[in-house]
Enzyme design. Structure first.
Site, short mmCIF file in Angstrom:
data_model
loop_
_atom_site.label_atom_id
_atom_site.label_comp_id
_atom_site.label_asym_id
_atom_site.label_seq_id
_atom_site.Cartn_x
_atom_site.Cartn_y
_atom_site.Cartn_z
N THR A 14 0.83 -1.22 0.00
CA THR A 14 0.00 0.00 0.00
C THR A 14 0.86 1.26 0.00
O THR A 14 0.66 2.18 -0.81
CB THR A 14 -0.89 -0.01 1.26
OG1 THR A 14 -1.55 -1.26 1.32
CG2 THR A 14 -1.90 1.11 1.24
N VAL A 15 1.84 1.32 0.89
CA VAL A 15 2.64 2.54 1.01
C VAL A 15 3.73 2.60 -0.07
O VAL A 15 3.92 3.65 -0.70
CB VAL A 15 3.26 2.65 2.43
CG1 VAL A 15 3.99 3.98 2.58
CG2 VAL A 15 2.19 2.52 3.51
N GLY A 189 -12.44 -1.97 4.99
CA GLY A 189 -10.97 -2.03 4.90
C GLY A 189 -10.27 -1.16 5.94
O GLY A 189 -9.06 -0.98 5.88
N LYS A 207 2.93 3.42 18.78
CA LYS A 207 3.11 4.79 18.30
C LYS A 207 3.42 5.73 19.47
O LYS A 207 4.28 6.61 19.38
CB LYS A 207 1.88 5.25 17.53
CG LYS A 207 1.67 4.46 16.25
CD LYS A 207 0.29 4.70 15.68
CE LYS A 207 0.03 3.94 14.40
NZ LYS A 207 -1.37 3.95 14.01
N GLY A 304 -3.35 5.15 5.30
CA GLY A 304 -3.71 5.17 3.88
C GLY A 304 -2.44 5.39 3.08
O GLY A 304 -1.51 6.07 3.55
N1 NAP Z 1 -0.83 1.12 5.16
C1 NAP Z 1 -0.85 2.21 5.92
O1 NAP Z 1 -1.81 2.99 5.91
C2 NAP Z 1 0.32 2.51 6.81
C3 NAP Z 1 0.28 3.69 7.59
C4 NAP Z 1 1.38 4.02 8.39
C5 NAP Z 1 2.45 3.18 8.43
N2 NAP Z 1 2.45 2.03 7.68
C6 NAP Z 1 3.62 1.16 7.76
O2 NAP Z 1 4.21 1.07 6.48
C7 NAP Z 1 4.82 -0.19 6.30
C8 NAP Z 1 4.26 -0.85 5.05
O3 NAP Z 1 2.86 -0.98 5.19
P1 NAP Z 1 1.93 -1.43 3.97
O4 NAP Z 1 0.54 -1.16 4.43
O5 NAP Z 1 2.41 -0.81 2.71
O6 NAP Z 1 2.18 -3.00 3.97
P2 NAP Z 1 1.80 -4.05 2.81
O7 NAP Z 1 0.79 -3.48 1.90
O8 NAP Z 1 1.52 -5.32 3.51
O9 NAP Z 1 3.18 -4.18 2.00
C9 NAP Z 1 4.29 -4.83 2.52
C10 NAP Z 1 5.31 -5.02 1.42
O10 NAP Z 1 6.44 -5.68 1.97
C11 NAP Z 1 6.77 -6.78 1.15
N3 NAP Z 1 7.32 -7.87 1.97
C12 NAP Z 1 6.72 -8.49 3.00
N4 NAP Z 1 7.54 -9.44 3.50
C13 NAP Z 1 8.66 -9.40 2.75
C14 NAP Z 1 9.86 -10.14 2.75
N5 NAP Z 1 10.06 -11.12 3.63
N6 NAP Z 1 10.82 -9.82 1.84
C15 NAP Z 1 10.62 -8.83 0.94
N7 NAP Z 1 9.49 -8.09 0.88
C16 NAP Z 1 8.53 -8.37 1.78
C17 NAP Z 1 5.49 -7.24 0.50
O11 NAP Z 1 5.78 -7.94 -0.69
P3 NAP Z 1 4.62 -8.51 -1.66
O12 NAP Z 1 3.90 -7.29 -2.16
O13 NAP Z 1 5.35 -9.22 -2.72
O14 NAP Z 1 3.77 -9.38 -0.80
C18 NAP Z 1 4.79 -5.90 0.26
O15 NAP Z 1 5.19 -5.36 -0.95
C19 NAP Z 1 4.55 -0.96 7.61
O16 NAP Z 1 5.62 -0.80 8.49
C20 NAP Z 1 3.32 -0.26 8.17
O17 NAP Z 1 3.22 -0.36 9.58
C21 NAP Z 1 1.41 1.67 6.87
#
Ligand code: NAP
Length: 440
Positions: A14-15, A189, A207, A304
Site C-alpha cells: 500500500t505505502v 478495509g 506509536k 492510507g
Molecule cells: N498502510 C498504511 O496505511 C500505513 C500507515 C502508516 C504506516 N504504515 C507502515 O508502512 C509499512 C508498510 O505498510 P503497507 O501497508 O504498505 O504494507 P503491505 O501493503 O503489507 O506491504 C508490505 C510489502 O512488503 C513486502 N514484503 C513483505 N515481506 C517481505 C519479505 N520477507 N521480503 C521482501 N518483501 C517483503 C510485501 O511484498 P509482496 O507485495 O510481494 O507481498 C509488500 O510489498 C509498515 O511498516 C506499516 O506499519 C502503513
C-alpha cells in the site's frame, strides 16, 4: 542539476506503491525544492510476479531486501516492509552500517529497536527518518524533533489509531453497537481481519512509545505502556459521556509526573469542546502541551497509502537536501532509560458506571466505600427505569439500577480499591465500567 538521490525501495505494498506514484508525479516540483532529483533506482518485495498498479519494468529488481540495503548503487534505503523482525530489521541495520540513510514507516521496528537503530545511525552519521511511523500524514515526528524545545514538553496525547476512532465515532453518531461497527470497519478495509492489535490498544501503544521518546528524551520502550482497548465501551457509556459534556476517544497519553513518565493507552473521556473531541472517523490527532505555550493540536489523516507516502517523501526530501538531525531529536547516547510512573499512581477524574443491586443500603454502601478511599464525587446519575411489566409491589423492577459516578481527581489505586470492596460487598452486579477523564 546536481546528482539524483538514488532510492532503494524495499516493500511495494500500500505505502511502497504510493511512494513510487508520488515520486513520479511530483518529480519536477520535488527536485526544484530539494535542489536535486529523487529517483527510485531499485526495488524489492516478496513476489516479483504480483500484479501492482505500477510499471515495475522501470526499476531494477533485487529479490533480497537486505542485499538491496547494501547495494552500492543506492544512496538511501526506504523500508516499507513492516514488522519488528527480519528482513525489515536486518535491511535497516545493513543500510545504516553501510552509512546509507534510512526512511521507514515501521512503527513496530522503531518501538522495539528504535534506540539501538538511532545509535547506529549516529555512529555512521546518517539520517534515520520515520515521520510515517506515527499518525501517517501528520508531521508530528518533525514537530517534536525539530519544532519544539524538548525540555519544556509536559504532555503529549492523541488519537493514533483510525480504526478505533472510526468505531467510536460510528457508535456515537449512529447508535450502533461495538461489534456492528467493527464488522463494518472490516468491510470498509479500515480494520484487519484480526482486529485485536488495533482495538486492544497495542497499535496506539507502539506509536505512543515513539512519541514519548521524542517528547521526553527517554529510550523507546513499548513495554512501559499500560494499554486497555475499546471493546468494553457500550452505547450507554457514550450516551452518559454526551450528557455529562464529554466524548469517548481511545487516547495514547504520555505525561511527565513527579513519579516519572506515565504512558497509557485507554478509552478516555475528553471534554466535548476540546480540539481532540472534534476529531471523528479515521482521522488522527495529536495534542502537545509545553510550558509557556497553549496546547498545539495537529489533525490529519493517520493512515492510507497516499497520506503515509507523503510523509515518506518528505523524509526523503530532507535527505536530498542534506538535512540530518539525531533521530530522536537529541543524541541517542543522552537518551535515558524511562522512569516509569506506575499506573496505580495515575491521578485524574474517573467515570464509573455500576449496576447497583436494587435493595436497601446499596447506595449507602457504595458511598461508604468511595469515602473510605477519599474519593469525592462531582456528580451522580441514577437511572431507574420503571418497567411496569416486571414491577414489584413498590412499583420497582427489582432489576439492578445503573448508577453513573463522576469523581473529582483521585488516584487509580483508590478507585481500584474502592471498586474491589464494592464488589466484595455484593451490592453491584457485573463488573464496573471505568473510563478515565483527561482534562485539556
Ligand atoms: N498502510 C498504511 O496505511 C500505513 C500507515 C502508516 C504506516 N504504515 C507502515 O508502512 C509499512 C508498510 O505498510 P503497507 O501497508 O504498505 O504494507 P503491505 O501493503 O503489507 O506491504 C508490505 C510489502 O512488503 C513486502 N514484503 C513483505 N515481506 C517481505 C519479505 N520477507 N521480503 C521482501 N518483501 C517483503 C510485501 O511484498 P509482496 O507485495 O510481494 O507481498 C509488500 O510489498 C509498515 O511498516 C506499516 O506499519 C502503513
Amino acid at each position: 542539476m546536481a546528482e539524483p538521490l538514488k532510492v532503494g525501495l524495499a516493500g511495494l505494498g500500500t505505502v511502497g506503491t504510493a511512494v513510487i506514484h508520488l515520486l513520479e508525479h511530483g518529480r519536477d516540483k520535488l527536485s526544484a525544492r530539494c535542489g536535486r532529483p529523487i529517483e527510485v533506482a531499485a526495488v524489492s518485495a516478496r513476489s516479483r510476479n504480483k500484479k501492482r498498479n505500477i510499471d515495475l519494468k522501470k526499476f531494477r529488481w533485487v529479490s533480497d531486501p537486505v542485499a538491496l540495503a547494501g547495494d552500492p548503487a543506492i544512496d538511501v534505503l526506504v523500508e516499507l516492509i513492516g514488522g519488528a523482525g527480519d528482513p525489515a530489521k536486518r535491511a535497516v541495520e545493513t543500510a545504516l552500517a553501510a552509512a546509507k540513510p534510512v526512511v521507514t514507516a515501521n512503527k513496530a521496528l522503531l518501538a522495539r529497536h528504535g534506540h539501538r537503530l538511532a545509535i547506529l545511525a549516529e555512529r555512521h552519521r546518517v539520517a534515520l527518518n520515520f515521520e510515517a511511523s506515527v499518525a501517517g500524514g501528520i508531521p508530528i515526528v518533525k514537530t517534536l524533533r525539530e519544532g519544539l524545545d524538548g525540555d519544556s514538553l509536559t504532555r503529549i496525547y492523541g488519537i493514533l489509531n483510525g480504526t478505533c476512532n472510526y468505531i467510536l465515532s460510528r457508535m456515537e453518531q449512529d447508535r450502533l453497537a461495538f461489534d456492528d461497527c467493527l464488522r463494518e470497519a472490516q468491510r470498509l478495509g479500515y480494520a484487519e481481519a484480526d482486529p485485536s492489535f488495533d482495538v486492544e490498544g497495542h497499535d496506539t501503544a507502539q506509536k505512543l512509545s515513539i512519541l514519548a521518546s521524542l517528547a521526553f528524551g527517554t529510550k523507546v520502550d513499548p513495554d512501559a505502556i499500560y494499554a486497555e482497548g475499546i471493546a468494553s465501551i457500550t452505547l450507554a457509556d457514550l450516551d452518559a459521556a454526551g450528557e455529562l459534556g464529554y466524548r469517548v476517544k481511545l487516547l495514547g497519553v504520555a505525561v511527565r509526573t513527579e513519579a516519572g513518565i506515565e504512558q497509557r493507552v485507554h478509552p478516555t473521556m475528553v471534554p466535548k469542546d476540546s480540539a481532540i473531541a472534534q476529531v471523528m472517523g479515521v482521522t488522527n490527532a495529536v495534542t502537545v502541551d509545553a510550558d509557556g505555550l497553549s496546547p498545539i493540536t495537529l489533525v490529519g489523516p493517520g493512515a492510507g497509502g497516499m497520506a503515509t507516502a507523503s510523509a515518506v517523501v518528505s523524509d526523503l526530501a530532507d535527505i536530498a537536501r542534506g538535512v540530518r538531525t539525531p533521530p530522536f531529536g537529541r543524541p541517542a547516547a543522552r537518551m535515558t532509560a524511562i522512569r516509569k510512573a506506575p499506573m496505580q499512581r495515575h491521578e485524574g477524574g474517573y467515570y464509573i458506571r455500576l449496576l447497583a443491586r436494587d435493595r436497601p443500603g446499596s447506595a449507602a454502601t457504595i458511598a461508604r466505600r468511595l469515602a473510605q478511599q477519599q474519593i469525592s464525587l462531582e456528580s451522580i446519575v441514577q437511572r431507574h427505569e420503571i418497567r411496569p411489566q416486571v414491577a414489584g409491589r413498590r412499583g420497582r423492577s427489582g432489576q439492578p439500577v445503573p448508577v453513573i459516578l463522576i469523581t473529582y481527581a483521585t488516584s487509580e489505586d483508590a478507585v481500584r480499591k474502592a471498586l474491589a470492596a464494592v464488589r466484595r460487598d455484593r451490592v453491584i452486579s457485573g463488573r464496573p465500567q471505568v473510563i478515565r477523564i483527561e482534562k485539556n
